[in-house]
Scaffold this active site. Structure first.
Site, PDB file in Angstrom:
ATOM      1  N   GLU A 237     -73.440 -52.986 -70.845  1.00  0.00           N
ATOM      2  CA  GLU A 237     -74.002 -52.799 -72.185  1.00  0.00           C
ATOM      3  C   GLU A 237     -74.110 -51.322 -72.535  1.00  0.00           C
ATOM      4  OE1 GLU A 237     -78.213 -53.102 -74.460  1.00  0.00           O
ATOM      5  OE2 GLU A 237     -77.796 -54.761 -73.081  1.00  0.00           O
TER       6      GLU A 237
ATOM      7  N   SER B 141     -78.020 -58.564 -62.809  1.00  0.00           N
ATOM      8  CA  SER B 141     -78.716 -58.735 -64.085  1.00  0.00           C
ATOM      9  C   SER B 141     -79.865 -57.751 -64.189  1.00  0.00           C
ATOM     10  CB  SER B 141     -79.243 -60.167 -64.211  1.00  0.00           C
ATOM     11  OG  SER B 141     -80.171 -60.283 -65.264  1.00  0.00           O
TER      12      SER B 141
ATOM     13  N   ASN C  90     -82.129 -57.352 -66.625  1.00  0.00           N
ATOM     14  CA  ASN C  90     -83.411 -57.903 -67.074  1.00  0.00           C
ATOM     15  C   ASN C  90     -84.097 -58.678 -65.954  1.00  0.00           C
ATOM     16  OD1 ASN C  90     -83.385 -61.074 -67.803  1.00  0.00           O
ATOM     17  ND2 ASN C  90     -81.338 -60.261 -68.133  1.00  0.00           N
TER      18      ASN C  90
END
Length: 403
Positions: free
Chosen positions: A187, A317, A319
């Site tokens: 991202e 991941s 998060n």
């Protein structure tokens, strides 16, 4: 490159899709069958608690698939339905969950390979269909695919697109984008491609270093060496830190992002004074609602008298890792796993500690009654959470669990 103009042009292309293909109802049935769970719904309906035998499970009140992730997976399924014979690629993992990505492979969706650190698009041909994942793709990748005549299916989460809009505003007004994130994360790589001048900061410690440099100066080369690979080409800390705007990777800790924003606002206030602050600092609001909700629910969960915590999500991941951090900071024994397959039987678990490699722990379930907190990252289906909880119940019921 005028990234905004390119995106505007791409949005009007007949080969660019962002809204699905009209197979929503059919795909919804598949998603429900493959990813939802009656056990998890039972726990929700029982005030997020369930006791079986000596184990009480406390489930976070916000966990698992977020709207953006569910949307991305559904669009990928729709793409396969709409293009049953075409070759379909995805530029990266669609989301950070191995079971979902493996399901797409079963549907004959191909993943762009990484060779020597770079994505290899050589196999992508004119007319192929290419899916952009939930955390987006770089503007250079989009341009390459567009020039190659590919059909582009863009599942980028709107919250990520919102961050892109913020850094484009920074660029337009000649502000340096301070991006709170991990510079290697997909991202953040995508976000930085839309920025002009940028610097990626991982945490408040790095932010404090930059603050001190802004206020007191320092050795330029030492600065550049410290943040190697985390800034834009040609970045000069002696010239490019007078005007800054803050943005973030949407999966970072909300509280840390907010502190970083306040820190740089205060820094510019100290350096330039209240009358000039608006010419040197651009405020932001790019914190993802879903990330915030899951973190808030985790903070509530760790207030309970838990014996241990299980955090479920892809090991890459971001998060999910931050949810794990919250438990670890409260000194709660916590196990980050990516699926029920990590519960190996005989009271053995394979898990990933913070900043460590996957390790095996024996006798991880203590004897006697247990209160276990459970949460999952935004890319984790309820079915995976169900599998983990069911295995915990079964494990605790076995004599080996009491050793």
């Amino acid at each position: 490159m005028d990234t905004k103009a390119f995106k505007r042009s791409l949005n009007h292309s007949e080969n660019y899709y962002r809204q699905g293909f009209g197979h929503k109802d059919e795909v919804a049935g598949m998603m429900t069958s493959e990813y939802q769970s009656s056990l998890i719904q039972e726990i929700r309906d029982n005030n997020y608690e369930l006791t079986r035998g000596d184990v009480t499970i406390y489930l976070a009140e916000a966990f698992g698939f977020c709207w953006g992730v569910e949307r991305a997976v559904a669009m990928a399924y729709e793409t396969r339905k709409h293009f049953p014979t075409e070759k379909i690629w995805v530029t990266n993992e669609i989301i950070h969950n191995p079971s979902v990505n493996n399901r797409l492979k079963e549907m004959n969706v191909h993943f762009i390979e990484v060779v020597d650190g770079d994505k290899d698009f050589s196999g992508v041909a004119n007319g192929d269909v290419v899916i952009l994942p939930a955390f987006g793709a770089t503007v250079q990748e989009m341009q390459l695919l567009n020039d190659r005549g590919c059909t582009i299916v863009d599942t980028t989460c709107p919250w990520v697109s919102k961050v892109w809009n913020s850094v484009e505003k920074h660029k337009k007004k000649n502000y340096t984008s301070i991006i709170h994130g991990k510079y290697k994360h997909e991202e953040t790589v995508a976000t930085s491609s839309f920025a002009g001048t940028y610097l990626v900061l991982l945490n408040l410690e790095e932010a404090e270093y930059v603050r001190n440099y802004i206020l007191h100066g320092g050795d330029r080369q030492t600065f550049l060496d410290k943040f190697k690979n985390a800034y834009s080409e040609g970045f000069d800390p002696d010239k490019d830190l007078d005007r800054v705007g803050v943005a973030n990777q949407t999966t970072m800790l909300k509280s840390e992002t907010e502190q970083m924003g306040k820190l740089f606002e205060q820094t510019m206030l100290e350096k330039f004074g209240p009358t000039e602050i608006n010419d040197h600092f651009m405020s932001f609001n790019t914190i993802c609602d879903a990330t915030q909700e899951r973190q808030d629910a985790m903070f509530d969960l760790v207030e309970k008298d838990l014996d241990l915590m299980v955090v479920i999500g892809g090991f890459n991941s971001s998060n999910t890792t931050h949810l794990q951090e919250i438990a670890v900071e409260r000194n709660i024994p916590s196990y980050h796993i990516d699926s029920g397959d990590r519960l190996l039987g005989n009271n053995v678990i394979a898990h990933k500690p913070l900043d460590g490699e996957i390790t095996t722990q024996t006798h991880w379930l203590p004897a006697g009654k247990l209160k276990i907190g459970v949460t999952s990252g935004a890319s984790t289906p309820d079915k995976v959470v169900e599998d983990v909880i069911a295995k915990i119940f079964a494990e605790k019921a076995q004599p080996a669990a009491l050793v």
